[in-house]
Design an enzyme around this catalytic site. Structure first.
Site, PDB file in Angstrom:
ATOM      1  N   GLN A  93       0.833  -1.204   0.000  1.00 21.51           N
ATOM      2  CA  GLN A  93       0.000   0.000   0.000  1.00 21.51           C
ATOM      3  C   GLN A  93       0.866   1.253   0.000  1.00 21.51           C
ATOM      4  OE1 GLN A  93      -1.973   0.741   3.750  1.00 21.51           O
ATOM      5  NE2 GLN A  93      -3.692   1.755   2.763  1.00 21.51           N
ATOM      6  N   GLY A  94       0.758   2.067  -1.026  1.00 24.23           N
ATOM      7  CA  GLY A  94       1.562   3.289  -1.112  1.00 24.23           C
ATOM      8  C   GLY A  94       0.740   4.534  -0.904  1.00 24.23           C
ATOM      9  N   TYR A  95       0.460   4.817   0.337  1.00 19.45           N
ATOM     10  CA  TYR A  95      -0.279   6.039   0.683  1.00 19.45           C
ATOM     11  C   TYR A  95       0.667   7.058   1.329  1.00 19.45           C
ATOM     12  CZ  TYR A  95      -4.984   3.920   0.049  1.00 19.45           C
ATOM     13  OH  TYR A  95      -6.123   3.355  -0.439  1.00 19.45           O
ATOM     14  N   SER A  96       1.276   6.661   2.463  1.00 22.28           N
ATOM     15  CA  SER A  96       2.024   7.629   3.278  1.00 22.28           C
ATOM     16  C   SER A  96       3.287   8.108   2.576  1.00 22.28           C
ATOM     17  CB  SER A  96       2.424   6.996   4.607  1.00 22.28           C
ATOM     18  OG  SER A  96       1.290   6.502   5.265  1.00 22.28           O
ATOM     19  N   GLU A 102     -11.678  -1.639   6.019  1.00 22.57           N
ATOM     20  CA  GLU A 102     -10.600  -1.917   6.963  1.00 22.57           C
ATOM     21  C   GLU A 102     -11.087  -2.007   8.396  1.00 22.57           C
ATOM     22  OE1 GLU A 102      -6.782   0.144   6.719  1.00 22.57           O
ATOM     23  OE2 GLU A 102      -7.515   1.072   4.891  1.00 22.57           O
ATOM     24  N   GLU A 104      -5.378   9.039  17.473  1.00 21.84           N
ATOM     25  CA  GLU A 104      -5.798  10.431  17.668  1.00 21.84           C
ATOM     26  C   GLU A 104      -6.676  10.872  16.501  1.00 21.84           C
ATOM     27  OE1 GLU A 104      -2.642   9.384  18.072  1.00 21.84           O
ATOM     28  OE2 GLU A 104      -2.560   9.548  20.251  1.00 21.84           O
TER      29      GLU A 104
HETATM   30  C1  LIG Z   1       4.221  -0.346  11.209  1.00 16.71           C
HETATM   31  C2  LIG Z   1       3.638   0.612  10.259  1.00 16.71           C
HETATM   32  C3  LIG Z   1       3.236   0.162   9.018  1.00 16.71           C
HETATM   33  C4  LIG Z   1       2.718   1.044   8.094  1.00 16.71           C
HETATM   34  N1  LIG Z   1       2.376   0.576   6.860  1.00 16.71           N
HETATM   35  C5  LIG Z   1       1.975   1.455   5.908  1.00 16.71           C
HETATM   36  C6  LIG Z   1       1.740   1.017   4.582  1.00 16.71           C
HETATM   37  O1  LIG Z   1       1.854  -0.168   4.260  1.00 16.71           O
HETATM   38  N2  LIG Z   1       1.380   1.928   3.674  1.00 16.71           N
HETATM   39  C7  LIG Z   1       1.203   3.244   3.976  1.00 16.71           C
HETATM   40  O2  LIG Z   1       0.849   4.012   3.115  1.00 16.71           O
HETATM   41  N3  LIG Z   1       1.421   3.701   5.236  1.00 16.71           N
HETATM   42  C8  LIG Z   1       1.808   2.832   6.207  1.00 16.71           C
HETATM   43  N4  LIG Z   1       2.053   3.288   7.481  1.00 16.71           N
HETATM   44  C9  LIG Z   1       1.979   4.726   7.746  1.00 16.71           C
HETATM   45  C10 LIG Z   1       0.890   5.173   8.663  1.00 16.71           C
HETATM   46  O3  LIG Z   1      -0.338   5.180   7.996  1.00 16.71           O
HETATM   47  C11 LIG Z   1       1.274   6.557   9.207  1.00 16.71           C
HETATM   48  O4  LIG Z   1       2.346   6.377  10.080  1.00 16.71           O
HETATM   49  C12 LIG Z   1       0.156   7.242   9.921  1.00 16.71           C
HETATM   50  O5  LIG Z   1      -0.817   7.656   9.014  1.00 16.71           O
HETATM   51  C13 LIG Z   1       0.645   8.446  10.734  1.00 16.71           C
HETATM   52  O6  LIG Z   1       1.399   9.325   9.957  1.00 16.71           O
HETATM   53  P1  LIG Z   1       2.834   9.823  10.459  1.00 16.71           P
HETATM   54  O7  LIG Z   1       3.632   8.649  10.772  1.00 16.71           O
HETATM   55  O8  LIG Z   1       3.344  10.769   9.446  1.00 16.71           O
HETATM   56  O9  LIG Z   1       2.574  10.606  11.793  1.00 16.71           O
HETATM   57  P2  LIG Z   1       2.048  12.109  11.957  1.00 16.71           P
HETATM   58  O10 LIG Z   1       0.849  12.316  11.095  1.00 16.71           O
HETATM   59  O11 LIG Z   1       3.157  13.053  11.811  1.00 16.71           O
HETATM   60  O12 LIG Z   1       1.567  12.080  13.447  1.00 16.71           O
HETATM   61  C14 LIG Z   1       2.432  12.235  14.587  1.00 16.71           C
HETATM   62  C15 LIG Z   1       1.582  12.266  15.845  1.00 16.71           C
HETATM   63  O13 LIG Z   1       0.712  13.393  15.795  1.00 16.71           O
HETATM   64  C16 LIG Z   1      -0.623  12.992  15.934  1.00 16.71           C
HETATM   65  N5  LIG Z   1      -1.482  13.879  15.128  1.00 16.71           N
HETATM   66  C17 LIG Z   1      -1.327  14.207  13.837  1.00 16.71           C
HETATM   67  N6  LIG Z   1      -2.315  15.001  13.432  1.00 16.71           N
HETATM   68  C18 LIG Z   1      -3.140  15.172  14.499  1.00 16.71           C
HETATM   69  C19 LIG Z   1      -4.349  15.885  14.717  1.00 16.71           C
HETATM   70  N7  LIG Z   1      -4.962  16.566  13.741  1.00 16.71           N
HETATM   71  N8  LIG Z   1      -4.910  15.831  15.945  1.00 16.71           N
HETATM   72  C20 LIG Z   1      -4.325  15.122  16.939  1.00 16.71           C
HETATM   73  N9  LIG Z   1      -3.180  14.439  16.794  1.00 16.71           N
HETATM   74  C21 LIG Z   1      -2.603  14.460  15.581  1.00 16.71           C
HETATM   75  C22 LIG Z   1      -0.644  11.563  15.451  1.00 16.71           C
HETATM   76  O14 LIG Z   1      -1.746  10.845  15.968  1.00 16.71           O
HETATM   77  C23 LIG Z   1       0.676  11.051  15.955  1.00 16.71           C
HETATM   78  O15 LIG Z   1       0.528  10.680  17.301  1.00 16.71           O
HETATM   79  C24 LIG Z   1       2.577   2.414   8.421  1.00 16.71           C
HETATM   80  C25 LIG Z   1       2.946   2.858   9.681  1.00 16.71           C
HETATM   81  C26 LIG Z   1       3.475   1.985  10.598  1.00 16.71           C
HETATM   82  C27 LIG Z   1       3.888   2.500  11.918  1.00 16.71           C
END
Ligand SMILES: Cc1cc2nc3c(=O)[nH]c(=O)nc-3n(C[C@H](O)[C@H](O)[C@H](O)COP(=O)(O)OP(=O)(O)OC[C@H]3O[C@@H](n4cnc5c(N)ncnc54)[C@H](O)[C@@H]3O)c2cc1C
Lengths: 383, 391
Positions: free
Chosen positions: B124-127, B243, B376
């Protein structure tokens, strides 16, 4: 698996809902909690006429035979506006053992008038030393010819002050905490030798302290087998616990709604306090607990009639523990999010807080049910 | 809630089949709750596929089983009880259902059978580095080429198991000049295309679970655009619905509790199994009770879906509480192990086989409250859309 309500159940929920809205909003409870009885016999009669009091009893016992889920659905709605009539204490706690173990003749004499709303029934089983153990009974029943003579003291007989009949646990054999030897008897509240003292509970409901001094009943008053009352009591207590979970689910959902409304209406720092993320997340945490309480309660309502005692106890203990712990979070945060007004007697949220606390303490508290859950064979299954 | 004789017979059938079908080396791992390798998971996937049981939840015309809700519960419970390897969700539960809902016939025929058969592995290529919770701000560019196809430039990150994947489903920016949600398209990209680079990260669990994925002038043919151009955000949001029940992880948690009990059974304290200690039993029971309540929420959610109803409000709590419970389960497992919880990828015999991977999972499971929409963010969504709180 189908969790849809049947047409009968839906109709039931709707009629109870419209009753609570029109005829018994929280103000009614507020008004009645200061009265001698705390509820109204005319309303009880009305509930009987609407068929609510007999919904869950089998048809053979004069009920509608809709199963315990139906009683739970009624309780959930009554809980939402804190309706004070003794549904949980009279119908569920005292009615269940009578329906389950009573003879057709006893059903006719004691259950039929209850189902009609003409009388109220109370279960007198708690004693000073008994805590949550239904077999801890020191009240004695001794034979007097063909009759029985009962002597002892009971405490916290829920709604016992307004009951016409008391279902009393008394020892006909065995030693104080032995399961064998506990028997159940129907006693008239007005009978010579019965002394009832009304006591107030913190939630605005009432109970009775009961003294039995050589109260004489004939053999037709023995409910269930002589000496086999503990199992019947356990069944009654599990039904009451499931009922408390149902009432609790309705009460907690309403407490969350009230909090939600307050978050939108109360302004500080120039904004609705519900716009502050810290409080939004707290409200969501409350919502999670409410949903878990509802689901656990539904499972308990379904499983409480399961012929396997272990299945019944597992679901009931899980739901009751969830009600106690998850529910406490909900009402505590509901109070917190209301600020100062939340700790005034004037505001309704405190009434919900107190009713929850009482439901959590009754029919086995958190520790009791967690320990019981952990002692069931299912806990070690597959290990 | 009670089972009909047909359902009881079905359970028997499933149990016997699993017994017979699970290869010895997988059974040996399941027996001691050892970690499954990617190859194990795919092997089991292909065994299920051969039986026709890889995707019971898909429509029958695409290879689903047509089972009623109860059969699906029973099937999942039996897999869980047998400790079977959990299948990779990216194909079967994410892109598969999305294709079924939004793709054209050619795309369905090209991709679905291979997902089902376990022949093609997906990621999955989202992030992206600068688009996490605020996913709509993603910047991977997909420019239109002369032949109508796309050229990708940019980076994805946290791409789980990209190192094993043949295909990636992507959200890419196809129009930078409109509101951020409106210029995103949903593309399917062959990972073997020139210009795709994958670099695994080591997670705190000590294993390389997710990757950085770069795209440098990567060509994606037009036929790999799913649905309409610039409508990708809508499709991705619809997928989130699929999901929900999945991410509760009720099966994983149940399995972890069972594993914890088994470890406690084998750990002696003052000469007696820790599992016999009432205080400890109560501790486990508290978590198990919450898990049972959550399982009931899953039942209600799936049963409503089966009847064609929109998921009730209760389904929104599944990710939130389910992931908290997953973490609580591993907290308990670590506590049971005592000093043995210090062990980190040591040789066999330093700790029991059942305990080998606990510390790794304990660390990795912190991710559960972060991925699939952090908890969150889940709370923000529930506060706004379910509780109706302002702003
Ligand atoms: C083990 C693992 C596997 C993953 N696999 C995939 C994958 O296969 N494909 C893919 O696309 N992505 C994947 N992800 C990515 C995942 O979806 C992101 O990590 C997630 O969406 C959070 O984004 P971030 O890491 O940039 O954190 P950030 O968005 O930077 O968040 C940092 C902190 O701030 C909090 N925060 C952010 N915005 C708000 C708000 N508006 N209000 C309150 N709190 C907030 C968050 O909850 C978090 O605690 C994976 C992540 C992990 C850890």
């Amino acid at each position: 698996m189908d969790f849809e309500l049947s047409a009968d159940e839906k109709l039931l929920v709707e009629t109870v809902q419209s009753f609570t809205k029109k005829d018994s909003p929280v103000e009614r409870f507020r008004r009645l909690r200061g009265t001698e009885l705390g509820w109204e016999r005319a309303t009880w009669k009305q509930m009987g006429e609407l068929g609510w009091l007999g919904v869950s009893f089998p048809e053979s016992a004069g009920g509608a035979g809709l199963g315990f889920v139906a009683a739970g659905l009624v309780l959930e709605q009554l809980g939402a506006t804190l309706v004070p009539e003794p549904f949980l204490s009279s119908v569920v706690l005292a009615g269940t053992p009578l329906a389950a173990a009573g003879t057709p003749e006893q059903h006719e004499r004691f259950l039929a008038p209850l189902i009609a709303g003409d009388t109220a029934l109370a279960l007198a089983h708690v004693e000073a030393q008994s805590r949550h153990d239904s077999a801890s009974v020191s009240t004695r029943a001794t034979r007097a010819g063909a009759a029985w003579r009962l002597t002892g003291r009971k405490r916290w007989v829920l709604d016992g002050h307004g009951a016409d009949h008391l279902l009393v646990s008394a020892r006909t054999g065995g030693s104080e905490r032995e399961r064998d030897g506990v028997s159940l008897f129907v006693v008239d509240a007005a009978q010579p030798g019965v002394r009832l003292e009304r006591v107030d509970c913190m939630d605005g409901h009432k109970a009775a302290l009961v003294e039995l001094d050589g109260v004489e009943v004939d053999a037709t008053r023995l409910v269930g087998p002589e000496g086999g009352g503990a199992a019947i009591l356990d069944l009654a207590l599990d039904h009451a616990a499931a009922g408390a979970c149902a009432e609790g689910a309705g009460l907690l959902a309403r407490a969350l709604d009230m909090t939600r409304e307050y978050l939108m209406q109360r302004k500080q720092f120039g904004a609705a306090i519900g716009s502050f993320q810290a409080l939004q997340h707290r409200a969501v945490d409350m919502f999670v607990e409410v949903e878990l309480c509802k689901s656990a309660a539904l499972l308990a309502m379904i499983k409480v009639s399961d012929p396997s005692g272990a299945e019944r106890m597992r679901a009931v203990s899980a739901a009751k523990a969830q009600l106690a712990r998850g529910g406490a979070f909900v009402v505590r945060q509901a109070t917190q999010l209301h600020g100062g007004i939340g700790v005034t007697d004037e505001h309704d949220i405190g009434l919900y807080f107190k009713r929850h606390q009482v439901l959590a303490a009754l029919f086995g508290d958190f520790e009791h049910h967690v320990a019981r859950y952990a002692s069931l064979p299912s806990f070690d299954a597959h290990v | 809630m009670s089972y009909s004789p047909e359902h009881v017979a079905f359970r028997e059938e499933v149990r016997e089949w699993i017994q017979a079908a699970m290869p010895e080396h997988l059974r040996a791992k399941a027996e001691v709750d050892a970690a499954f390798a990617h190859a194990d998971v795919m092997e089991w996937h292909r065994i299920l596929a051969a039986k026709g049981w890889a995707a019971p939840h898909w429509p029958v015309e695409h290879g689903g089983t047509g089972w009623d809700t109860t059969r699906r519960f029973i099937f999942n419970e039996e897999l869980e009880l047998a400790g079977a390897p959990p299948l990779s969700p990216f194909g079967l539960n994410m892109v598969g259902p999305l294709l079924i809902q939004f793709a054209n016939d050619w795309q369905k025929q090209r991709f679905l059978p291979k997902i089902l058969a376990g022949e093609e592995v997906w990621c999955q290529g989202y992030s992206e580095p600068n688009a996490g919770s605020d996913l709509a701000s993603l910047q991977l560019r997909a420019d239109t080429a002369a032949d109508g196809g796309f050229v990708l430039n940019g980076q994805k990150t946290w791409t789980t198991y990209a190192q094993y994947a043949h295909w990636i489903f992507l959200l890419a920016r196809t129009d930078p000049n409109v509101k951020k949600q409106q210029g995103i398209s949903f593309l399917l990209c062959d990972m073997r295309t020139p210009g795709v680079t994958v670099k695994p990260f080591l997670t705190t669990g000590g294993t390389p679970a997710f990757c950085e994925t770069w795209f440098e002038n990567v060509s994606v043919p037009r036929e790999n655009l799913v649905g309409e151009l610039n409508q990708g955000w809508t499709y991705a949001k619809a997928l989130l619905g699929h999901e929900r029940t999945l991410v509760s992880g009720v099966g994983i948690s149940a399995r972890t509790l069972l594993r914890t009990k088994r470890i406690a059974r084998d750990k002696l304290v003052d000469g007696r199994p820790l599992l016999e200690d009432p205080t400890f039993r109560a501790k486990i029971a508290r978590v198990e009770i919450e898990l049972e309540a959550l399982r009931m929420v899953v039942y209600r959610t799936v049963a409503a879906a089966q009847l064609g109803h929109a998921p009730g409000a209760e389904s929104s709590i599944l990710k939130l509480r389910g992931t908290e419970i997953q973490q609580a389960c591993f907290d308990l497992a670590m506590e049971v192990m005592g000093h043995d919880s210090l062990s980190w990828f040591n040789r066999d015999g330093v700790v029991s086989a059942r305990e080998q991977s606990v510390a790794s999972s304990f660390n990795y499971i912190r991710a559960a409250t972060i991925y699939a929409g952090s908890n969150e963010i889940q709370k923000n969504i529930i506060a706004k859309y379910i509780l109706g709180l302002p702003g």
